[in-house]
Design a protein around this motif. Structure first.
Motif, short mmCIF file in Angstrom:
data_model
loop_
_atom_site.label_atom_id
_atom_site.label_comp_id
_atom_site.label_asym_id
_atom_site.label_seq_id
_atom_site.Cartn_x
_atom_site.Cartn_y
_atom_site.Cartn_z
N HIS A 195 -23.69 -0.65 -80.53
CA HIS A 195 -23.71 -1.60 -81.76
C HIS A 195 -25.21 -1.94 -82.50
O HIS A 195 -25.04 -2.47 -83.54
N LEU A 213 -23.38 1.85 -84.51
CA LEU A 213 -23.27 1.10 -85.61
C LEU A 213 -24.87 0.83 -85.82
O LEU A 213 -25.56 0.64 -85.11
N GLN A 244 -20.70 4.76 -87.45
CA GLN A 244 -19.29 4.57 -87.72
C GLN A 244 -19.23 2.99 -88.34
O GLN A 244 -17.98 2.95 -88.69
N GLY A 245 -20.19 2.56 -88.57
CA GLY A 245 -20.23 1.32 -89.14
C GLY A 245 -21.58 0.50 -89.01
O GLY A 245 -22.57 0.84 -88.83
N LYS A 290 -19.51 -6.87 -95.01
CA LYS A 290 -18.53 -6.22 -95.28
C LYS A 290 -18.91 -5.52 -96.81
O LYS A 290 -18.58 -4.51 -97.18
N ALA A 317 -21.32 -2.74 -96.26
CA ALA A 317 -20.59 -1.50 -95.80
C ALA A 317 -19.99 -0.72 -96.96
O ALA A 317 -19.94 0.45 -97.05
N ALA A 355 -20.66 3.04 -97.93
CA ALA A 355 -19.69 3.81 -98.16
C ALA A 355 -19.90 4.60 -99.58
O ALA A 355 -19.28 5.83 -99.73
N MET A 410 -17.92 3.91 -92.63
CA MET A 410 -17.84 2.68 -92.56
C MET A 410 -16.31 2.01 -91.99
O MET A 410 -16.02 1.30 -92.58
N ALA A 411 -16.05 2.59 -90.89
CA ALA A 411 -14.97 2.34 -90.54
C ALA A 411 -14.77 1.02 -89.62
O ALA A 411 -13.94 0.44 -89.25
N GLU A 412 -16.21 0.53 -89.01
CA GLU A 412 -16.16 -0.49 -87.95
C GLU A 412 -17.09 -1.52 -88.66
O GLU A 412 -18.14 -1.06 -88.98
N LEU A 413 -16.63 -2.99 -88.46
CA LEU A 413 -17.48 -3.93 -88.96
C LEU A 413 -17.65 -4.75 -87.52
O LEU A 413 -16.70 -5.28 -86.88
N THR A 470 -13.87 -5.53 -87.58
CA THR A 470 -12.80 -4.53 -86.70
C THR A 470 -13.19 -4.62 -85.24
O THR A 470 -12.46 -4.09 -84.38
#
Length: 231
Positions: free
Chosen positions: A96, A121, A156-157, A179, A182, A186, A195-198, A215
């Motif tokens: 992360h 991340l 992934q984010g 957010k 992200a 994106a 940017m699927a994960e926060l 997420t």
């Protein structure tokens, strides 16, 4: 209360926060932060249905992980020195806390030796606190673009740690900003970037984080109790 009881309460709070925001609770995963907790506590949580655990310290993690008997998934969520990456290679499914290109290059190198790909991340220090790691919002897109070019990484984010507030509402603007960032990343359409994960929100503010789009929420104290030891 037991770990199982705490887990049930946290899950219900996550689900309620998601519903308040018009989100599917299934979009949010709980990362059980097991730093300073023994392998037995991880096993107890796993038997109660928790599968995803986050560790902060490489030395502690590498000593603890082999003692965990249940089948679990590990994320590394703490500040990471490049010279310790090799100890994590192949053992964690996500990191992360990637905050600089040199660290990403070392992760790429170590996972490349395994012929594997590491999900990562990018950590953003939104508040610009000197005591916390993370790239700045201004440098984020350039860092993501550079990291995304590495063949053994998948971006992934994003992750952030806001300043501490007694009132969780104080953290909400920082979650909202992550957010927004992200969305900016994106929109760049960078290959190998999702940017699927926060990853945001901890024991004191995870409900606000879920309402703002988290997420992955990183909860330790509310699940396991206060810290016990550190290797």
């Amino acid at each position: 209360m037991s770990i199982a009881d705490n887990l049930a309460i946290i899950r219900e709070k996550i689900a309620a926060a998601a519903r308040r925001a018009g989100r599917d609770p299934a979009e949010v995963r709980l990362v059980a932060v097991s730093k300073t907790k023994p392998a037995e506590a991880v096993d107890e949580a796993a038997r109660a249905g928790q599968r995803l655990f986050g560790e902060n310290y490489v030395q502690e993690f590498t000593a603890k992980a082999p003692a965990v008997r249940e089948a679990v998934e590990w994320h590394f969520i703490g500040h990471l020195q490049s010279n310790k990456v090799k100890s994590l290679a192949g053992l964690v499914s996500m990191i992360h806390s990637v905050d600089r290109l040199s660290l990403a290059e070392e992760i790429d190198r170590q996972w490349g030796r395994l012929g594997a790909v590491c999900d990562i991340l990018v950590q953003v220090n939104i508040a610009g606190e000197a005591t916390k790691s993370g790239t700045s919002a201004a440098e984020l897109v350039a860092l993501v673009r550079a990291v995304a070019a590495l063949p053994h990484l998948r971006v992934q984010g994003l992750m952030t740690m806001p300043p501490f507030f007694d009132d969780p509402e104080g953290a909400r603007p920082y979650f909202r900003q992550l957010k927004r960032l992200a969305g900016i990343v994106a929109a760049e359409g960078i290959p190998n970037v999702a940017m699927a994960e926060l990853s945001m929100g901890m024991s004191g503010d995870f409900e606000a984080a879920v309402e703002e789009g988290a997420t992955l929420v990183r909860v330790g104290t509310a699940l396991f109790g206060e810290r016990e030891y550190r290797l």
